[in-house]
Design a protein around this motif. Structure first.
Motif, short mmCIF file in Angstrom:
data_model
loop_
_atom_site.label_atom_id
_atom_site.label_comp_id
_atom_site.label_asym_id
_atom_site.label_seq_id
_atom_site.Cartn_x
_atom_site.Cartn_y
_atom_site.Cartn_z
N ASP A 169 0.83 -1.21 0.00
CA ASP A 169 0.00 0.00 0.00
C ASP A 169 0.87 1.26 0.00
OD1 ASP A 169 -2.19 -1.61 0.02
OD2 ASP A 169 -2.55 -1.44 2.18
N LEU A 170 1.93 1.24 0.80
CA LEU A 170 2.80 2.41 0.89
C LEU A 170 3.53 2.64 -0.44
CD1 LEU A 170 3.95 4.70 2.50
CD2 LEU A 170 5.60 3.13 3.52
N GLN A 171 3.97 1.55 -1.09
CA GLN A 171 4.62 1.71 -2.39
C GLN A 171 3.66 2.28 -3.43
OE1 GLN A 171 5.98 -2.32 -2.94
NE2 GLN A 171 8.08 -1.84 -2.29
N MET A 172 2.41 1.83 -3.42
CA MET A 172 1.42 2.39 -4.35
C MET A 172 1.15 3.85 -4.05
SD MET A 172 -0.42 1.96 -6.96
CE MET A 172 -0.17 0.20 -7.18
N PHE A 173 1.08 4.18 -2.75
CA PHE A 173 0.85 5.58 -2.36
C PHE A 173 1.98 6.48 -2.86
CE2 PHE A 173 0.96 8.87 1.14
CZ PHE A 173 -0.14 9.58 0.65
N TYR B 258 3.94 5.86 -5.36
CA TYR B 258 3.88 5.89 -6.82
C TYR B 258 2.91 6.97 -7.29
CZ TYR B 258 2.84 4.45 -11.60
OH TYR B 258 2.66 4.44 -12.96
N HIS B 259 1.76 7.04 -6.63
CA HIS B 259 0.79 8.08 -6.99
C HIS B 259 1.30 9.48 -6.62
CE1 HIS B 259 -2.28 5.46 -8.48
NE2 HIS B 259 -2.41 4.80 -7.33
N LEU B 260 2.11 9.55 -5.60
CA LEU B 260 2.69 10.85 -5.21
C LEU B 260 3.86 11.24 -6.10
CD1 LEU B 260 2.70 10.65 -1.31
CD2 LEU B 260 1.20 12.02 -2.75
N ARG B 261 4.29 10.39 -7.01
CA ARG B 261 5.43 10.62 -7.91
C ARG B 261 6.71 10.81 -7.12
NH1 ARG B 261 0.94 13.39 -7.81
NH2 ARG B 261 1.94 15.41 -8.17
N LEU B 262 6.89 10.04 -6.04
CA LEU B 262 8.10 10.11 -5.23
C LEU B 262 8.87 8.80 -5.36
CD1 LEU B 262 6.74 11.73 -1.93
CD2 LEU B 262 8.03 12.85 -3.74
N ASN B 263 10.17 8.91 -5.55
CA ASN B 263 11.02 7.73 -5.63
C ASN B 263 11.65 7.48 -4.26
OD1 ASN B 263 10.61 7.41 -8.44
ND2 ASN B 263 12.13 9.02 -8.84
N ALA B 264 11.28 6.35 -3.68
CA ALA B 264 11.80 6.05 -2.34
C ALA B 264 11.73 4.55 -2.11
CB ALA B 264 11.00 6.78 -1.26
N GLU B 265 12.69 4.07 -1.30
CA GLU B 265 12.65 2.69 -0.85
C GLU B 265 11.73 2.61 0.37
OE1 GLU B 265 16.51 1.21 -0.01
OE2 GLU B 265 17.39 1.93 -1.89
N VAL B 266 10.97 1.52 0.43
CA VAL B 266 9.99 1.37 1.51
C VAL B 266 10.37 0.17 2.37
CG1 VAL B 266 7.57 0.90 2.04
CG2 VAL B 266 8.16 2.41 0.13
N GLU B 267 10.28 0.34 3.67
CA GLU B 267 10.55 -0.77 4.58
C GLU B 267 9.59 -0.67 5.76
OE1 GLU B 267 14.26 -2.76 7.07
OE2 GLU B 267 14.65 -1.37 5.42
N VAL B 268 8.97 -1.78 6.08
CA VAL B 268 8.06 -1.85 7.22
C VAL B 268 8.78 -2.54 8.38
CG1 VAL B 268 5.85 -2.72 8.08
CG2 VAL B 268 6.04 -1.90 5.72
N VAL B 269 8.88 -1.86 9.50
CA VAL B 269 9.57 -2.38 10.68
C VAL B 269 8.52 -2.87 11.67
CG1 VAL B 269 11.13 -1.84 12.57
CG2 VAL B 269 11.47 -0.79 10.32
N GLU B 270 8.65 -4.13 12.11
CA GLU B 270 7.69 -4.70 13.05
C GLU B 270 8.17 -4.47 14.48
OE1 GLU B 270 7.13 -8.74 12.08
OE2 GLU B 270 6.12 -8.33 10.16
#
Length: 1082
Positions: A889-893, A895-907
């Protein structure tokens, strides 16, 4: 509007000795108030009214009510006295004589300027306008363009200068114009950027005008006076043009060197000869009109020889015939030998020569001859085209050899726009009167009348010359630029009376004088620009000889002038200087139009016959003439002016001249602010408008200049930046400190290349001062929406808890004001201007606060310092969250924001609260208790000390009771000594002892505030995760937790934040302002 004044005499009780003393003081002050170059200061609204005037003490009785104001504001009587005694002398001349040391300070009379309109303005303008183009090119322009089109050319150019003169008159009569003329008027009306650009254009125009006059002088000398003096001689007719240009270069360089030496040795001789040069111009004009009148009765004899319809150069033959009969024998003439291979009658001849007869016509048929109808229309053509008369002839089949035969040819390609560029310099010179404003008896009356009358006179002369030349002179002779068909006579000279030499000699001295005056005026103009200090690289040219003569400026002028002479063609140099003069005139019109439309309060010209529409018409005409004359020269001139403008703007011209551009900026800003006020900005237009809160040290220097660097990197020059600081005290006592602090901040902003505004507030305490800044900084729609500040790094060591309380209250106030907050930790380690290598900007997105956390890294990446950094976004998943789906979901968000970033979810799963957390919380609450004890008032501390001295145990009991009375706090029985003892015991090496002590402290843990324990647990666990993932990042962005709603937990809040950021180098805490700042929609 007439204004009546009534002067009421007031009896003053001062003694005569006191009056003498005061007079001496006034004179002494006046002697000290002249600035370096003798110019009156412009910092005050009245002439020579400086801050030094406050030395005059006033002890009278009648004006005691205004006694305090006498220090800064003069009495009306002394002001009027200064205005009456004011004399506006030339630049570099002192406005008063120094006092005689032996006889005391006695005012010496200064000779007032006595020049009137006729001598001071009219004649100098006339002399500067009428010149080389009239004598050397006017007949050729009339012959080439025809009477009608020449009339149009003259009308356009003269209309341009007349409209400019009207605008110039309005500006010149709007107050006193010191010596400096047009440059002074433009720079003070349009500001330092435009003033410097146009001033240098005017300087270049004047310099190239000097080159043009020198080339005109050499052309008259070598073509009409002593042709035999030519160094380079053409062996063939095709080489004549090149030989002439080389001669012009050699003689022009020698003439320039000689003139420069004359100007260097003594300008006074040039000024004394000005009357002689003026007499030459006037006599030449009179000789032309006298010659025209004489043609009615007795036209001069200047025969022109035609072969068929072609005009012949009358140099190598005496008689205009092929053959002649001498002693009944037909013999060939010199003309025959020019076209045939021998003098024999049966020699082979040029085909055209054989097919056509030779005829002789009068070059000056006279005013009543009717030749005006033939000269009505133009005859343009390319270079090398034959000058032909409209009569029938037999054409030849082979015309390849025509250019080698003695025909009169066009030396350049002629077209209408070229003629405009060549002619325009003949109408320049309208600034001569305003340049002499310092020598005029009444400049505000003389400049408009003299300049407009001079332009009207010269316009009549030019228009009449167009008609008279076309009516008196044969068309082929008009188009013969150098008079080759009349034995090398000056064409306009053939018309003059009593002799062509009147015009030749008159025009020669006229060009000499004009060249000398250009070489005299241009260096002084450059010196004035250099002394203004708006173009730093020109400052060296502000120096000169001991008497103020601009030696270095003269040297540069000579070098530039030499480049014009190396062009060697009068027709090529004229359009160049036309560009620079037209640009200067364009900005004079623009200045008048702006001042009129803006209705500046100071815009009150005595010359009333102006209108903004006329100024705009003049400006449009100037622009049109620039592109008509030569579009590429126009672009080059505008590029030069634009580069100078941007250079002055880049170097930061710190001059304030009350110019029209500043007024225009104020009007535009007011309009824009009113428009911005109509509606709040859309999310797509949102950008951080920063209020940067700075702390100053005891020397009023900026403590954290890297905060300004970070501001520059974040803003990249876009949007609003307000840099604010607070001084403790009252404004009346610290107004000087406030100004020094403002200058210090501005210097730091300049060093860090931060563009924005500075605002220093003096308040009774820092908290109120920062509160006032947060509430009131900005104006209308241009208010800040974000606050940037540094983390108070030494808050634990500070004895004054007010330092971190100010920080917390600032956080609370920004939250209440719905403004975003950025807090930079370790700001001194942030990058300055050095580019960072490859690395990451880590964003820890814990809670959504409008998207500011994701927008900030994107803005930073636009700057060169952070460009190589990649953005990583971390978010925290709880036990019941689906971390895989969260990442998608965060990667899709993004993408729609036109931002290039690596995403990582920390538990971060729920875990037991560790002993370390309890101990950390215990230390925090112990410190909180100690701080509360330190906040006792002085009286309470003294009483507490007495009680401790009397009953130590009872005092501890009383302290514990006081602690118990605090709502929602732990039941604390610890003292500082007991806590240190327990902590030391806990560190003993025995494990069993440690376990035993751990259990013995359990009751203390249970009595802790559980809310604090949970907050500390969160801070510690989150810090562990952040340090594990982002310790090597260039920058870490964290959600900033909200401040406590009650003031009781302030110090605990600081501790939580400190724990949260522990072990990280560069941290930016971010708290949103309660609105969305980033959107997925276009």
């Amino acid at each position: 509007m007439p204004t009546n004044f009534t002067v009421v005499p007031v009896d003053d009780g001062r003694k005569s000795s006191q009056e003498d003393s005061d007079d001496n003081n006034v004179l002494k002050e006046e002697d000290e108030e002249t600035v370096g170059d003798g110019n009156p200061r412009e910092s005050r609204p009245f002439i020579n009214n400086t801050d030094d005037d406050k030395g005059t003490l006033y002890d009278g009785k009648n004006m005691a009510l205004f006694e305090e104001e006498m220090d800064s504001n003069p009495m009306v009587s002394s002001l009027l006295s200064k205005l009456a005694n004011y004399t506006n002398l030339m630049q570099g001349v002192r406005e008063h004589e120094e006092a005689d040391e032996d006889e005391g300070a006695k005012k010496q009379t200064v000779k007032s300027p006595q020049m009137g309109t006729f001598i001071g303005v009219y004649l100098p303008c006339l002399q500067n306008i009428l010149g080389v183009i009239l004598f050397l090119r006017m007949t050729w322009i009339v012959g080439t363009a025809g009477i009608l089109e020449s009339f149009i050319i003259v009308s356009m150019c003269c209309s341009c200068t007349m409209l400019t003169a009207i605008s110039m008159s309005a500006i010149a009569t709007n107050g006193v114009v010191p010596a400096g003329g047009s440059y002074y008027m433009i720079s003070r009306s349009l500001g330092p950027e435009f003033g410097g650009a146009v001033g240098l254009c005017f300087y270049l125009g004047t310099t190239f005008a000097g080159a043009m006059y020198i080339l005109g002088t050499i052309e008259i000398l070598l073509t009409y006076m002593v042709p035999s003096a030519a160094i380079f001689k053409a062996e063939e007719k095709a080489q004549e043009a090149d030989a002439l240009l080389n001669n012009m270069r050699v003689y022009g360089t020698c003439c320039l060197t000689l003139m420069s030496l004359v100007v260097f040795v003594g300008v006074k001789y040039v000024n004394k000869l000005a009357l002689v040069f003026l007499a030459c111009v006037v006599l030449s004009i009179l000789a032309i009109y006298a010659g025209v009148i004489k043609t009615i009765f007795e036209p001069p004899v200047f025969p022109v020889c035609l072969l068929g319809n072609r005009t012949l150069q009358n140099h190598g033959f005496d008689k205009c015939m092929k053959t002649e009969i001498i002693d009944n024998v037909t013999v060939t003439t010199k003309l025959w030998s020019l076209f045939c291979k021998g003098p024999e009658l049966n020699a082979s001849c040029n085909e055209y020569f054989s097919l056509n007869n030779v005829t002789e016509i009068q070059g000056i048929p006279g005013l009543t001859s009717g030749v005006i109808s033939e000269n009505m229309w133009g005859s343009y053509g390319p270079a090398g085209m034959l000058v032909e008369k409209a009569v029938p002839s037999v054409p030849a089949s082979d015309a390849s050899q025509d250019k080698h035969l003695p025909y009169v040819l066009n030396d350049i390609t002629a077209f209408f726009t070229l003629l405009v560029g060549i002619y325009f310099p003949s109408v320049t010179g309208i600034m001569a009167g305003s340049n002499r404003s310092g020598d005029l008896r009444d400049a505000q009356r003389s400049i408009p009348i003299g300049t407009i009358l001079a332009i009207a006179t010269t316009t009549i002369i030019y228009l009449s010359c167009v008609v008279l030349f076309g009516a008196c002179i044969e068309g082929v002779l008009l188009r013969d630029k150098f008079g080759d068909s009349v034995k090398g006579n000056l064409v306009i000279g053939t018309l003059s009376w009593p002799s062509p030499w009147v015009i030749v000699i008159g025009s020669f001295f006229s060009c000499c004088g004009a060249g000398l005056q250009s070489l005299t005026g241009a260096p002084r103009l450059l010196q004035a620009i250099a002394r203004d200090g708006i173009v730093p690289f020109l400052e060296v040219f502000g120096h000169g000889k001991a008497n103020g003569e601009p030696t270095w400026a003269l040297l540069l002028t000579a070098v530039i002038c030499e480049s014009g002479i190396l062009i060697a063609s009068l027709d090529a140099v004229a359009p160049i200087l036309s560009m620079f003069f037209l640009m200067c005139y364009l900005f004079v019109n623009l200045a008048c139009a702006l001042q009129t439309l803006l209705r500046t309060p100071n815009w009150r010209p005595r010359f009333k016959y102006y209108h903004w529409a006329l100024s705009f018409l003049g400006m449009s005409l100037c622009l049109a003439l620039m592109f008509i004359s030569s579009w590429y020269y126009a672009l080059v001139a505008m590029l030069i002016a634009g580069c100078i403008y941007k250079y002055i703007e880049y170097r930061g011209a710190e001059k304030e001249w009350g110019d029209g551009i500043r007024g225009l900026s104020l009007n535009a800003a007011r309009y824009a602010l009113i428009r911005l006020e109509e509606a709040p900005p859309h999310t797509k237009n949102w950008r951080p408008q920063l209020l940067v809160l700075l702390n100053l040290d005891s020397e009023l220097s900026v403590k954290h200049p890297r905060l300004l660097s970070f501001t520059t990197q974040l803003k990249a020059g876009k949007g609003l930046t307000i840099v604010g600081s607070v001084l403790e005290g009252t404004f009346l006592s610290r107004d000087a400190d406030a100004k020094r602090a403002e200058q210090s901040i501005k210097s730091a902003m300049a060093a860090e290349k931060t563009k924005g505004f500075c605002h220093v507030v003096v308040s009774s305490n820092l908290r109120d001062g920062f509160s006032h800044l947060i509430q009131s900084a900005g104006l209308g729609g241009m208010k800040h929406n974000s606050v940037l500040m540094a983390w108070p790094a030494n808050w634990r060591q500070s004895n004054d808890p007010q330092s971190w309380r100010n920080f917390i209250e600032t956080v609370q106030e920004t939250t209440a004001a719905h403004q975003a907050l950025l807090v930079a930790k370790n700001v001194d380690s942030f990058p300055h201007q050095e580019r960072l290598g490859e690395g990451t900007i880590d964003v820890w997105w814990i809670v959504h606060d409008g998207g500011l956390l994701m927008l900030l890294p994107f803005l930073l990446q636009q700057h060169k310092v952070w460009r190589k950094c990649k953005m990583r976004i971390f978010t925290v998943a709880q036990l019941d969250d689906n971390s895989i789906q969260m990442k998608k979901d965060l990667q899709m968000f993004l993408y729609h924001l036109r931002l290039n970033a690596e995403v990582e979810v920390v538990e971060m799963h729920d875990s037991d609260i560790s002993a370390f957390t309890y101990e950390k919380t215990l230390v925090m609450e112990q410190r909180s208790q100690m701080l509360k004890q330190m906040q006792l008032s002085r009286t309470e501390r003294e009483r507490e000390a007495q009680l401790i001295y009397d009953r130590n145990t009872a005092s501890h009991a009383a302290l514990n009771d006081k602690t118990d009375a605090t709502p929602e706090r732990v039941h604390m029985t610890w003292t500082k000594d007991k806590f240190c003892t327990e902590r030391n015991r806990n560190r003993e090496p025995s494990a069993n002892m440690a376990v035993r002590d751990l259990f013995s402290m359990k009751p203390e843990w249970e009595s802790l505030n559980q809310s604090n324990v949970r907050c500390m647990h969160t801070a510690i666990k989150l810090n562990e995760v952040v340090v594990n993932k982002s310790q090597g990042a260039h920058l870490v962005l964290l959600n900033m937790p909200g401040p406590p709603k009650n003031r009781g937990g302030d110090e605990n809040y600081m501790e939580f934040l400190e724990v949260l950021m522990e072990g990280l180098n560069r941290v930016l805490l971010v708290r949103g302002g309660g609105r969305e700042v980033i959107t997925i929609y276009s």
